[in-house]
Design a protein around this motif. Structure first.
Motif, PDB file in Angstrom:
ATOM      1  N   VAL A  69     -65.744-116.344 -38.024  1.00 14.84           N
ATOM      2  CA  VAL A  69     -67.196-115.541 -38.691  1.00 14.84           C
ATOM      3  C   VAL A  69     -68.083-116.700 -39.306  1.00 14.84           C
ATOM      4  CG1 VAL A  69     -65.257-113.599 -39.041  1.00 14.84           C
ATOM      5  CG2 VAL A  69     -65.531-115.594 -40.752  1.00 14.84           C
ATOM      6  N   GLY A 128     -62.988-112.745 -35.372  1.00 12.66           N
ATOM      7  CA  GLY A 128     -64.587-112.577 -34.894  1.00 12.66           C
ATOM      8  C   GLY A 128     -64.763-112.698 -33.459  1.00 12.66           C
ATOM      9  N   ALA A 129     -65.225-111.841 -32.750  1.00 12.11           N
ATOM     10  CA  ALA A 129     -65.555-111.613 -31.196  1.00 12.11           C
ATOM     11  C   ALA A 129     -67.072-112.054 -30.817  1.00 12.11           C
ATOM     12  CB  ALA A 129     -65.208-110.214 -30.962  1.00 12.11           C
ATOM     13  N   GLU A 141     -62.537-107.841 -34.453  1.00 14.40           N
ATOM     14  CA  GLU A 141     -63.751-108.032 -34.768  1.00 14.40           C
ATOM     15  C   GLU A 141     -64.148-106.524 -35.680  1.00 14.40           C
ATOM     16  OE1 GLU A 141     -67.496-108.189 -35.390  1.00 14.40           O
ATOM     17  OE2 GLU A 141     -66.772-109.706 -34.153  1.00 14.40           O
ATOM     18  N   GLY A 148     -71.231-110.554 -31.401  1.00 14.71           N
ATOM     19  CA  GLY A 148     -71.809-111.059 -32.615  1.00 14.71           C
ATOM     20  C   GLY A 148     -73.555-110.877 -32.351  1.00 14.71           C
ATOM     21  N   LEU A 181     -61.389-103.945 -31.797  1.00 15.27           N
ATOM     22  CA  LEU A 181     -62.683-103.730 -32.525  1.00 15.27           C
ATOM     23  C   LEU A 181     -62.590-102.868 -33.937  1.00 15.27           C
ATOM     24  CD1 LEU A 181     -65.124-102.821 -29.403  1.00 15.27           C
ATOM     25  CD2 LEU A 181     -64.507-105.088 -30.700  1.00 15.27           C
ATOM     26  N   VAL A 219     -68.313-106.275 -29.011  1.00 15.41           N
ATOM     27  CA  VAL A 219     -68.300-107.833 -29.049  1.00 15.41           C
ATOM     28  C   VAL A 219     -69.609-108.315 -29.031  1.00 15.41           C
ATOM     29  CG1 VAL A 219     -65.819-107.833 -28.029  1.00 15.41           C
ATOM     30  CG2 VAL A 219     -67.894-107.833 -26.625  1.00 15.41           C
TER      31      VAL A 219
END
Length: 465
Positions: free
Chosen positions: A277, A8-9, A31, A38, A240, A36
């Motif tokens: 996440v 998770g980024a 991610e 979220g 990504l 990036v």
């Protein structure tokens, strides 16, 4: 072999990665999306600049240090902390009292409501009936400050921060500091005095921008500048469009993660792993490893919330936009939860002669919003704005309608027990950590603080394993 794999980024994962990278750890951040940040979603069209997720942050030391570390010191912008906040009550926008004198003179509370709040703050509070293990936010504040404060101040605040329901949220989890004041002093006022007594005033860090209490911050080109700047510093350590499909333990007690990536399937082995996440995503990943943890994570609800950004000519408004924005308690015949007067909060984000409003609608008290089309959501917001701020005959320029199907995690009753179950289960998975806004704070500053704290936990683990 990685030291730490971060899934998770968003700002939680990136702030954690930044701290680990500074200490020379071999890390990778993955991610599933193509960007990036979220929930941080800054957008621009012509001279309009707006946010579709978080809109600002309280500039705590952890966040300021992170911004300085990644080169954003000169891009920091601060809103005027004196901008009033309004509550829409019985057809009027009434300023929220922000000081004792204002609390005495405010029209938002009746005389009896003010007296009830005063006596409650002094500790004259009815005892808990039946002594439940935890109270809802509504129960706690009604017992301590009365129904008027709860309905006219606390409830709209909860709508603005959590998009939550005061009759479901746990006071112990959502307002832990307030509950602790009662535990310390027997009442809110006594607890506040006792908690400050003997506590040394923190010295300001001369290397950080100096801010004042109540100020809110952003960056010159929006909040997205922060995750982008962190990711730029991390370079190739951020991947990504990498989707984690399977997580399992190796015979050596490491973790093996299998990803779908643009280059095909990839496997990564790591000594430790941090899932940053949302809870429902972590629940799916952990189900094969720890069923109890997975189930507890799955019980954390995320109601839908839509962010609707609109702009109007300055002459379209019934009144000057001279404040931070307005919140709307439930029961006022208005569906929208609240409106940020964005062009007043951070000037220079609209063309000359225009003003911009960021509206939030939905949440735990209006789950049906998740089933509506974008046009219907925008029409509902426009209908509400015509009651409160805008002349009915003027149509808006709709800049964005962003429906977050699962928006803000709810700290509902039983949240502390769920967390206890989660952390107990994680003891069976050494080297696996969780970090996210479903734990102990939903704000941007909370996510950055937690990233720093989690980095220390991970480093302590790596030092002995």
């Amino acid at each position: 072999m990685l030291d730490t794999l971060i899934i998770g980024a968003g700002i939680s994962g990136l702030s954690l990665a930044h701290n680990l990278k500074q200490n020379q750890k071999q890390i990778l951040v993955t991610e599933s999306q193509g960007r990036v940040g979220g929930n941080i979603t800054s957008n621009q069209a012509g001279e309009f600049l707006w946010e579709e997720g978080p809109n600002s942050f309280a500039p705590n030391p952890a966040l300021l240090k992170l911004a300085v570390d990644v080169g954003l010191k000169d891009d920091l912008v601060l809103a005027d902390r004196k901008l009033p906040r309004y509550v829409y009550w019985q057809g009027k926008l009434i300023p929220v009292p922000m000081s004792p004198p204002a609390a005495i003179t405010t029209n938002l509370l009746s005389t009896s409501g003010k007296l009830r709040a005063l006596f409650g703050a002094l500790g004259f509070v009815p005892p808990l009936v039946g002594k439940p293990e935890e109270e809802t936010v509504a129960e706690f504040f009604q017992r301590h400050l009365g129904a008027e404060v709860t309905n006219r101040l606390v409830s709209p605040f909860v709508s603005g921060v959590y998009a939550g329901d005061v009759n479901q949220l746990s006071a112990q989890s959502a307002f832990a500091r307030m509950v602790n004041l009662v535990d310390v002093g027997g009442g809110l006022l006594a607890g506040a005095i006792l908690s400050r007594r003997g506590k040394p005033k923190p010295k300001p860090d001369p290397n950080l921008p100096q801010t004042k209490p109540g100020e809110l911050g952003s960056f010159r080109e929006g909040l997205q500048m922060l995750p982008q700047a962190i990711a730029s510093r991390l370079g190739d350590a951020v991947k990504l469009n990498w989707t984690l499909n399977e997580l399992r333990r190796t015979p050596e007690q490491n973790y093996l993660a299998t990803f779908d990536t643009p280059a095909g399937q990839q496997q990564i082995e790591t000594r430790s792993i941090v899932l940053t996440v949302p809870a429902y995503v972590a629940a799916n990943l952990l189900q094969p490893l720890q069923e109890k943890v997975s189930q507890a994570l799955r019980e954390i609800s995320y109601p839908p919330v839509a962010c609707v950004v609109v702009s109007y000519p300055k002459n379209a408004f019934k009144r000057p936009l001279d404040g931070f924005g307005n919140l709307i308690p439930r029961g006022q015949g208005v569906r929208t939860l609240g409106t940020i007067w964005s062009s007043t909060l951070f000037p220079g984000r609209t063309p000359e002669g225009w003003q911009m409003l960021t509206n939030f609608i939905g949440g735990a008290t209006d789950l049906e919003i998740g089933e509506l089309e974008e046009e219907a959501i925008a029409q509902a917001v426009q209908k509400d704005l015509s009651k409160i701020l805008v002349k009915p005959e003027v149509s808006p320029k709709v800049l964005a309608v962003h429906l977050w199907k699962r928006a803000i995690p709810q700290y509902n009753l039983g949240h502390q027990q769920r967390l206890a179950t989660i952390f107990a289960g994680l003891e069976e998975l050494p080297g696996l950590f969780l970090s996210g806004n479903y734990l102990d704070g939903v704000s941007l500053g909370d996510c950055v603080r937690r990233g720093m704290e989690k980095a220390t936990e991970v480093e302590d683990y790596l030092a002995v394993n």
